[in-house]
Scaffold this active site. Structure first.
Site, mmCIF file in Angstrom:
data_model
loop_
_atom_site.group_PDB
_atom_site.id
_atom_site.type_symbol
_atom_site.label_atom_id
_atom_site.label_comp_id
_atom_site.label_asym_id
_atom_site.label_seq_id
_atom_site.Cartn_x
_atom_site.Cartn_y
_atom_site.Cartn_z
ATOM 1 N N GLY A 1 -2.189 1.985 23.835
ATOM 2 C CA GLY A 1 -3.255 2.926 23.441
ATOM 3 C C GLY A 1 -2.801 4.371 23.489
ATOM 4 O O GLY A 1 -3.617 5.284 23.409
ATOM 5 N N TYR B 1 0.842 -1.209 0.000
ATOM 6 C CA TYR B 1 0.000 0.000 0.000
ATOM 7 C C TYR B 1 0.872 1.252 0.000
ATOM 8 O O TYR B 1 0.757 2.100 -0.883
ATOM 9 C CB TYR B 1 -0.897 -0.037 1.231
ATOM 10 C CG TYR B 1 -1.905 1.088 1.300
ATOM 11 C CD1 TYR B 1 -3.024 1.102 0.472
ATOM 12 C CD2 TYR B 1 -1.750 2.133 2.210
ATOM 13 C CE1 TYR B 1 -3.957 2.135 0.546
ATOM 14 C CE2 TYR B 1 -2.680 3.162 2.287
ATOM 15 C CZ TYR B 1 -3.782 3.157 1.468
ATOM 16 O OH TYR B 1 -4.702 4.179 1.549
HETATM 17 N N1 LIG Z 1 -10.438 6.415 4.148
HETATM 18 C C1 LIG Z 1 -9.270 6.904 4.481
HETATM 19 O O1 LIG Z 1 -9.047 7.240 5.651
HETATM 20 C C2 LIG Z 1 -8.170 7.076 3.458
HETATM 21 C C3 LIG Z 1 -6.946 7.603 3.887
HETATM 22 C C4 LIG Z 1 -5.935 7.759 2.951
HETATM 23 C C5 LIG Z 1 -6.148 7.454 1.635
HETATM 24 N N2 LIG Z 1 -7.349 6.948 1.236
HETATM 25 C C6 LIG Z 1 -7.495 6.592 -0.178
HETATM 26 O O2 LIG Z 1 -8.763 6.963 -0.660
HETATM 27 C C7 LIG Z 1 -9.241 6.002 -1.583
HETATM 28 C C8 LIG Z 1 -10.601 5.505 -1.154
HETATM 29 O O3 LIG Z 1 -10.509 4.927 0.138
HETATM 30 P P1 LIG Z 1 -11.786 4.373 0.906
HETATM 31 O O4 LIG Z 1 -11.564 4.611 2.344
HETATM 32 O O5 LIG Z 1 -13.008 4.879 0.272
HETATM 33 O O6 LIG Z 1 -11.597 2.810 0.664
HETATM 34 P P2 LIG Z 1 -12.628 1.726 0.137
HETATM 35 O O7 LIG Z 1 -11.956 0.411 0.239
HETATM 36 O O8 LIG Z 1 -13.951 1.891 0.804
HETATM 37 O O9 LIG Z 1 -12.807 2.132 -1.377
HETATM 38 C C9 LIG Z 1 -11.950 1.718 -2.400
HETATM 39 C C10 LIG Z 1 -12.805 1.377 -3.597
HETATM 40 O O10 LIG Z 1 -11.937 0.976 -4.662
HETATM 41 C C11 LIG Z 1 -12.482 -0.190 -5.253
HETATM 42 N N3 LIG Z 1 -11.376 -0.924 -5.899
HETATM 43 C C12 LIG Z 1 -10.344 -1.558 -5.298
HETATM 44 N N4 LIG Z 1 -9.542 -2.099 -6.210
HETATM 45 C C13 LIG Z 1 -10.068 -1.791 -7.420
HETATM 46 C C14 LIG Z 1 -9.701 -2.076 -8.752
HETATM 47 N N5 LIG Z 1 -8.592 -2.773 -9.038
HETATM 48 N N6 LIG Z 1 -10.487 -1.613 -9.751
HETATM 49 C C15 LIG Z 1 -11.613 -0.892 -9.478
HETATM 50 N N7 LIG Z 1 -12.019 -0.606 -8.243
HETATM 51 C C16 LIG Z 1 -11.253 -1.040 -7.216
HETATM 52 C C17 LIG Z 1 -13.126 -0.936 -4.112
HETATM 53 O O11 LIG Z 1 -14.076 -1.901 -4.525
HETATM 54 C C18 LIG Z 1 -13.742 0.201 -3.323
HETATM 55 O O12 LIG Z 1 -15.034 0.499 -3.760
HETATM 56 C C19 LIG Z 1 -8.196 4.892 -1.640
HETATM 57 O O13 LIG Z 1 -7.368 5.102 -2.768
HETATM 58 C C20 LIG Z 1 -7.416 5.091 -0.361
HETATM 59 O O14 LIG Z 1 -6.094 4.648 -0.494
HETATM 60 C C21 LIG Z 1 -8.359 6.744 2.127
#
Ligand SMILES: NC(=O)c1ccc[n+]([C@@H]2O[C@H](COP(=O)([O-])OP(=O)(O)OC[C@H]3O[C@@H](n4cnc5c(N)ncnc54)[C@H](O)[C@@H]3O)[C@@H](O)[C@H]2O)c1
Length: 314
Positions: A206, A144
């Site tokens: 924690g 990641y």
């Molecule tokens: N939520 C957080 O706190 C956070 C923090 C930092 C970065 N992010 C980034 O934001 C983005 C969204 O995160 P999230 O929390 O909504 O996660 P999430 O897992 O809920 O959403 C990710 C989405 O991507 C889809 N996906 C995964 N692999 C795929 C592929 N190969 N092709 C098409 N779709 C695919 C999944 O089905 C899912 O719907 C991610 O890139 C994550 O790295 C999120």
């Protein structure tokens, strides 16, 4: 009407982003392979004439006509991204190459959902964008962390080499309704455990701190960033700089859920950072943005959502 592609649009952040873009009158194409996302997350959008869903894996090329791309596809929680780490790296790297290739072909502006994980286990607090990070390249989180770092590299090389309009957003811990109940992230873990009156898992003592940004604040920053002039590429940190220890968070969740849970202490997982806090000076200056939703208010909304998911009446 502007056509916008959201990859990972059926996930937690993606589904909120799609709703907000539709609300702003844009034409949204949501692409997702449902790896961690769900139909339930986008069920309220399906009937909207400005919303279209396509099941597609971003590790394969995509040929569509759009003007803006938000690249969010990637499992975001350790349990999900470590389940198939090779696929995680492919989604980050091949996914970025495919979406950048699409952006180049149709001359679309493209925003990358990067992460605070690019800083690894930081030696600098809070982390400014100029800090290069301290990341283990061969650990269990590397698929990641390093995948996202490589995606950032690709974005900046496409910008330098092909003059693409890029926006790289480094997202810090974000929470809210539509989070996956079993994703092992601390907020969802604590809320689900508290609502079920099960022991609340605390790793280590924690005392490690995290900062938590409510999803509405984060999505606001994302759209503001996409609409900045072309010379604003980022990376820009977005998150909430107010820190809480895991113990403080557990106590607040227990109070808001009136839980009878007890705390259960477990060993720290490998490469778990002790502290993570964004320096959001750049976001304030460039986007005129800072988070507004207090942790307690955001938690109440999230608890309400999880009560429905878990079928718990209040
Ligand atoms: N939520 C957080 O706190 C956070 C923090 C930092 C970065 N992010 C980034 O934001 C983005 C969204 O995160 P999230 O929390 O909504 O996660 P999430 O897992 O809920 O959403 C990710 C989405 O991507 C889809 N996906 C995964 N692999 C795929 C592929 N190969 N092709 C098409 N779709 C695919 C999944 O089905 C899912 O719907 C991610 O890139 C994550 O790295 C999120």
């Amino acid at each position: 009407m502007k056509k916008v592609l959201v990859t990972g649009g059926a996930g937690f952040l993606g589904s909120h982003l799609c709703s907000q873009l539709i609300h702003q009158g844009l034409d949204v194409l949501c692409v997702d392979n449902f790896y961690t996302g769900s139909k339930a997350n986008i069920k309220d959008l399906i009937a909207n004439p400005n919303f279209e869903f396509m099941r597609h894996d971003v590790t394969f090329p995509l040929y569509v006509e759009v003007e803006e791309i938000y690249n969010l596809a990637c499992p975001a929680s350790p349990v999900h991204y470590q389940f198939d780490p090779v696929q995680t790296t492919k989604t980050n790297v091949h996914g970025a190459i495919n979406m950048l290739g699409l952006a180049k072909r149709v001359q679309a502006k493209i925003l990358q959902a990067s992460t605070s994980e690019v800083y690894g286990d930081p030696e600098v607090h809070p982390q400014p964008e100029s800090y290069w990070g301290k990341v283990n390249p061969i650990g269990i989180r590397s698929c990641y962390d390093e995948g996202k770092r490589c995606a950032e590299t690709l974005f900046f090389d496409y910008w330098r080499q092909h003059q693409l309009q890029i926006k790289v957003q480094r997202i810090f811990n974000t929470y809210g309704p539509k989070m996956h109940p079993n994703d092992g992230r601390v907020i969802s873990n604590f809320i689900v455990q508290a609502l079920k009156n099960e022991p609340i898992t605390i790793y280590g003592q924690g005392q490690q701190t995290r900062s938590f940004c409510y999803v509405d604040d984060l999505i606001e920053a994302m759209i503001l960033f996409m609409n900045t002039p072309d010379d604003i590429t980022g990376p820009i940190n977005t998150g909430n700089p107010i820190e809480f220890t895991m113990l403080e968070l557990a106590e607040l969740v227990m109070k808001l859920t009136s839980s009878k849970s007890k705390l259960s202490f477990k060993p720290l997982p490998a490469d778990d950072p002790q502290q993570r806090k964004p320096d959001i000076t750049l976001a304030k200056n460039v986007l005129g943005w800072e988070p507004k939703v207090a942790l307690e208010d955001g938690l109440k909304e999230t608890i309400h959502y999880f009560k429905n998911v878990l079928n718990i009446s209040s």
